[in-house]
Motif scaffolding. Structure first.
Motif, mmCIF file in Angstrom:
data_model
loop_
_atom_site.group_PDB
_atom_site.id
_atom_site.type_symbol
_atom_site.label_atom_id
_atom_site.label_comp_id
_atom_site.label_asym_id
_atom_site.label_seq_id
_atom_site.Cartn_x
_atom_site.Cartn_y
_atom_site.Cartn_z
ATOM 1 N N ASP A 197 0.843 -1.170 0.142
ATOM 2 C CA ASP A 197 -0.027 -0.162 0.093
ATOM 3 C C ASP A 197 1.004 1.035 -0.091
ATOM 4 O O ASP A 197 1.524 1.649 1.000
ATOM 5 N N LEU A 198 1.019 1.967 -0.996
ATOM 6 C CA LEU A 198 1.768 2.998 -1.191
ATOM 7 C C LEU A 198 1.079 4.379 -1.229
ATOM 8 O O LEU A 198 1.616 5.624 -1.504
ATOM 9 N N ARG A 199 0.032 4.347 -0.543
ATOM 10 C CA ARG A 199 -0.842 5.727 -0.189
ATOM 11 C C ARG A 199 -0.437 6.309 0.831
ATOM 12 O O ARG A 199 -1.426 6.902 1.768
ATOM 13 N N TYR A 200 0.501 6.680 1.108
ATOM 14 C CA TYR A 200 1.199 7.296 2.465
ATOM 15 C C TYR A 200 2.159 8.229 1.992
ATOM 16 O O TYR A 200 2.914 8.336 0.811
ATOM 17 N N ASP A 201 2.144 9.536 2.577
ATOM 18 C CA ASP A 201 3.013 10.398 2.232
ATOM 19 C C ASP A 201 4.496 10.165 2.137
ATOM 20 O O ASP A 201 5.651 10.297 1.524
ATOM 21 N N THR A 202 4.738 9.187 3.090
ATOM 22 C CA THR A 202 6.279 8.778 3.514
ATOM 23 C C THR A 202 5.915 7.219 3.780
ATOM 24 O O THR A 202 4.932 6.976 4.724
ATOM 25 N N GLY A 203 6.846 6.312 3.465
ATOM 26 C CA GLY A 203 6.768 4.822 3.878
ATOM 27 C C GLY A 203 5.644 4.346 3.177
ATOM 28 O O GLY A 203 4.902 4.859 2.118
ATOM 29 N N PHE A 204 5.428 3.302 3.582
ATOM 30 C CA PHE A 204 4.081 2.151 2.840
ATOM 31 C C PHE A 204 3.763 0.902 3.856
ATOM 32 O O PHE A 204 4.788 0.688 4.708
ATOM 33 N N ALA A 205 2.791 0.466 3.457
ATOM 34 C CA ALA A 205 2.353 -0.814 4.271
ATOM 35 C C ALA A 205 2.372 -1.962 3.343
ATOM 36 O O ALA A 205 2.218 -1.956 2.294
ATOM 37 N N VAL A 206 2.986 -2.987 4.050
ATOM 38 C CA VAL A 206 3.087 -4.465 3.170
ATOM 39 C C VAL A 206 1.946 -5.367 3.885
ATOM 40 O O VAL A 206 2.075 -5.559 5.004
ATOM 41 N N GLY A 207 1.224 -5.900 3.005
ATOM 42 C CA GLY A 207 0.288 -7.049 3.540
ATOM 43 C C GLY A 207 0.915 -8.313 3.077
ATOM 44 O O GLY A 207 1.318 -8.593 1.823
ATOM 45 N N TRP A 208 1.456 -9.040 4.098
ATOM 46 C CA TRP A 208 1.798 -10.338 3.839
ATOM 47 C C TRP A 208 0.898 -11.635 3.633
ATOM 48 O O TRP A 208 -0.468 -11.433 4.021
ATOM 49 N N LYS A 209 1.176 -12.527 3.049
ATOM 50 C CA LYS A 209 0.102 -13.583 2.734
ATOM 51 C C LYS A 209 -0.325 -14.444 3.869
ATOM 52 O O LYS A 209 -1.395 -14.983 4.161
ATOM 53 N N LYS A 210 0.779 -14.303 5.209
ATOM 54 C CA LYS A 210 0.604 -14.893 6.188
ATOM 55 C C LYS A 210 0.325 -13.857 7.404
ATOM 56 O O LYS A 210 -0.175 -14.277 8.398
ATOM 57 N N GLU A 211 1.039 -12.654 7.133
ATOM 58 C CA GLU A 211 0.961 -11.542 8.164
ATOM 59 C C GLU A 211 0.956 -10.274 7.514
ATOM 60 O O GLU A 211 1.513 -10.205 6.568
#
Length: 216
Positions: A197-211
């Motif tokens: 998820d790149l919808r951040y001004d800085t950084g990003f969120a990663v969704g893992w297949k297990k976590e």
């Protein structure tokens, strides 16, 4: 003299020359359209405008030009649709972002799948083309891309990772992904990434297949 000009038997059309694309528009299909004017197939009375209209109403046809060649020949040039994408799984898009109402089949499986409302078709295609160019030089390709009613974009790469780009700064966010992805590969198993998820001004969120994990 008038009867000779309008009599189909006097100056009948006996030959058809078909040029241009013929992948989907065959000689037989064009011939069927001509037979619809069975009583007007005379060099002088054939209704060129009607034939052109009937042919251009075929979904695979983009444009048609027709010329008569004395004394008995009709020359028809057909330009078929230039398909670049599958649209909403039930139609196609040409290179101008126009919807072509043809059901996708095995012959179009190589095209990207695009999704959105019909009034956004051209915009969605333009977004795809811009992102595709940026990703291609880094050996990524897009398998599908969608835009919701708020024009928020999400795409799936050929490796299965989903990139959530949002509505703004899509090219910048793709560039951010391209910068950090090689670094992630040194520390994490990127094959386990479900989405980024790149919808951040800085950084990003990663969704893992297990976590799920947030990277700043």
């Amino acid at each position: 003299m008038k009867d000779w000009i309008t009599d189909e038997k006097s100056v009948p059309l006996n030959a058809l020359i078909l040029t241009g694309n013929d992948t989907h528009i065959t000689f037989e299909k064009v011939r069927e359209v001509l037979l619809g004017q069975q009583n007007k197939l005379n060099f002088f009375t054939v209704e060129i405008a009607q034939i052109q209209k009937d042919l251009e109403e075929m979904p695979w046809v983009y444009s048609v030009s027709i010329r008569k060649r004395w004394p008995d020949t009709l020359k028809i040039h057909v330009v078929e649709q230039s398909i670049v994408a599958i649209w909403n799984d039930n139609a196609l898009l040409n290179r101008f972002g126009e919807i072509v109402n043809v059901a996708p089949d095995a012959s179009v499986e190589q095209y990207v799948s695009l999704y959105g409302s019909d009034d956004q078709a051209s915009e969605v295609l333009n977004t795809y083309l811009k992102l595709h160019q940026l990703l291609k030089v880094n050996d990524f390709s897009i398998s599908s891309l969608s835009s919701d009613q708020r024009r928020s974009t999400s795409l799936t790469l050929n490796n299965g990772i989903v990139l959530r780009l949002g509505k703004e700064q899509k090219l910048d966010r793709i560039q951010r992904f391209l910068t950090v992805y090689p670094l992630m590969g040194k520390k994490y198993n990127v094959n386990k990434i479900d989405y980024i998820d790149l919808r951040y001004d800085t950084g990003f969120a990663v969704g893992w297949k297990k976590e799920d994990q947030l990277i700043e």
